[in-house]
Design an enzyme around this catalytic site. Structure first.
Site, short mmCIF file in Angstrom:
data_model
loop_
_atom_site.label_atom_id
_atom_site.label_comp_id
_atom_site.label_asym_id
_atom_site.label_seq_id
_atom_site.Cartn_x
_atom_site.Cartn_y
_atom_site.Cartn_z
N HIS A 3 0.83 -1.21 0.00
CA HIS A 3 0.00 0.00 0.00
C HIS A 3 0.87 1.26 0.00
O HIS A 3 0.41 2.34 -0.41
CB HIS A 3 -0.90 -0.02 1.24
CG HIS A 3 -2.14 0.82 1.11
ND1 HIS A 3 -2.17 2.02 0.46
CD2 HIS A 3 -3.40 0.61 1.57
CE1 HIS A 3 -3.38 2.53 0.52
NE2 HIS A 3 -4.16 1.69 1.17
N VAL A 4 2.13 1.15 0.43
CA VAL A 4 3.03 2.30 0.43
C VAL A 4 3.22 2.81 -1.00
O VAL A 4 3.45 4.00 -1.22
CB VAL A 4 4.38 1.93 1.07
CG1 VAL A 4 5.32 3.12 1.08
CG2 VAL A 4 4.17 1.42 2.49
#
Length: 474
Positions: free
Chosen positions: A154-155
């Site tokens: 998700h980064v």
């Protein structure tokens, strides 16, 4: 009318997607809390295909994607001795052979076996020393079908940014596109203690510049001190609401937590869900959340804990804060934490109530105040960060996310994409349920903590019934 989410391209053909080398404070915080296995931010998109992709074309297309979107060749570098903000740098040893895999399910396998495999792939950590994605082609599904398991951190991006990326990478035809742009591979990024110091000084000077602009704005506000005091008080009160957990207590039936993920899916007609939202004086998103609340009301009752009509449950929803000036990709959202009406039996009333609460969260003056806190938290020692992250999300029952998908048909190395299920991470909550539109279908992907939701098949039926009662409004 659907809007094409494809990001613009540079003159050399590269997508103008996720180009900033610096992690935002929120992204750095997500990266550091992954020291706790329950806080990993792994996303897994399962795309079902009508046939097995041509492997040579798949290899070539994936290599092309890593040049068109250079972030796919970049890894996260932690500065010397851990001081400063992590940043993206081109991996000098990028190895496509590591990131792209293929396998075949055993004879007689079906969709359930695909999602069992998907659970295991999602729970396997990404290698932090490499670019944070993997792609696995899965063959052997019934009627010659196949699937792609695209795993990423998700980064790298939020849901809208991921949709933008896939729009720029997926093909619109089965046939090859020989005239597409062929940008070169990105050059290695200089890394080392001196480079880290220079980079951090540049980033800190940027923060100081922002603070100076804030001081000048405050000086101008002194010309109207009465208004300045009133606005400051309103902002502080809003920030307290935004940053505080919702007052609703968690549901007792969802109390346990573990690092184990289980997947369930559901297909919902988009037109009917949109009509149901209108019937309840809401939107597609509020109808989606109202259906989820109906599922949890049913599940709690079946587990021996029927809920009163005024019962609320803690729910977190990402609210996009992107504007026209933001580049594609990355993470541009604010987490809105709600006390949601899980006990309301009337689906229309539930839609209207959810719509009102989400609208109030969007209108908070301090909606983006989390960005003021995260740059500081990102520099706190890892053990404290992990404790903070667990404390802020552990009491949350549900995270719900809805993003628009890709308009029209899309293909992957000659295979048509039939469905796309976005399994988002479980950051300490009991359930993370995401929905993406794919053509005329809403693909619902439920990621459930196996310790919190113990009756998985029963919850799948509750989920279908929760959507059923909402869709009946249409």
């Amino acid at each position: 009318m659907s809007v094409d989410p494809t990001p613009p391209r540079a003159p050399d053909g590269r997508l103008l997607w996720a180009r900033s080398p610096e992690l935002t404070g929120f992204e750095a915080l997500m990266w550091r809390v992954e020291a706790d296995p329950r806080m990993r931010s792994t996303v897994l998109v399962v795309e079902t295909l009508d046939r097995e992709p041509d492997w040579d074309r798949m290899v070539a297309a994936t290599d092309w994607a890593s040049r068109v979107a250079p972030r796919l060749r970049e890894r996260i570098v932690t500065p010397f001795l851990g001081a400063g903000t992590p940043y993206w740098a081109v991996d000098p040893h990028f190895d496509l052979h590591y990131h792209l895999r293929r396998l075949r399910l055993p004879d007689g396998a079906g969709t359930a076996d695909l999602f069992t495999l998907a659970e295991q792939v999602a729970m396997t950590p990404l290698d932090p020393a490499r670019p944070l994605w993997e792609a696995t082609v899965v063959a052997g599904l019934p009627d010659g079908g196949a699937a792609l398991l695209f795993k990423l951190s998700h980064v790298l991006s939020d849901g809208l940014g991921l949709t933008q990326l896939l729009a720029g990478l997926h093909s619109r035809t089965r046939e090859p596109t020989p005239d597409k742009p062929q940008p070169p591979a990105p050059s290695p990024t200089p890394t080392g203690p001196v480079d880290d110091v220079v980079r951090q000084l540049r980033a800190d000077l940027g923060l100081l510049g922002g603070a100076a602009r804030g001081v000048l704005g405050a000086a101008g506000a002194l010309l109207r001190p009465d208004r300045a005091v009133r606005d400051a008080a309103a902002y502080v009160a809003s920030a307290v609401r935004v940053l505080s957990p919702p007052p609703a207590p968690p549901l007792p039936v969802l109390a346990d937590r573990s690092p184990s993920w289980r997947f369930r899916t559901l297909d919902v007609p988009f037109d009917r869900l949109r009509a149901a939202g209108k019937a309840g004086d809401g939107s597609v998103n509020s109808a989606f959340v109202a259906a989820l609340l109906g599922a949890f009301r049913r599940y709690s009752a079946r587990c021996g804990d029927p809920l009163p009509s005024d019962r609320l449950m803690p729910v977190t929803m990402p609210i996009s804060v992107r504007d026209a000036a933001d580049e594609a990709g990355g993470n541009r959202f604010a987490p809105a934490r709600l006390s949601a009406p899980v006990g309301l039996p009337d689906p229309a009333a539930r839609i209207a109530d959810v719509h009102r609460r989400v609208r109030a969260a969007r209108d908070e003056p301090a909606l983006e105040s989390v960005e003021l806190v995260t740059p500081v938290l990102a520099r706190v020692p890892g053990a404290l960060i992990t404790r903070f992250g667990g404390a802020t999300t552990g009491g949350n029952d549900l995270q719900a996310s809805s993003v628009p998908g890709l308009p029209g048909e899309h293909f992957l190395a000659g295979a048509r994409i039939g469905r796309a299920y976005p399994f988002a991470p479980l950051p300490g909550c009991a359930a993370m349920i995401a929905m993406i539109t794919h053509g005329d279908v809403c693909c619902v992907a439920a990621n459930l903590d196996a310790a919190a939701v113990t009756d998985l098949d029963g919850f799948a039926r509750d989920l279908a019934d929760g959507f059923g009662e909402v869709l009946d409004l249409a």
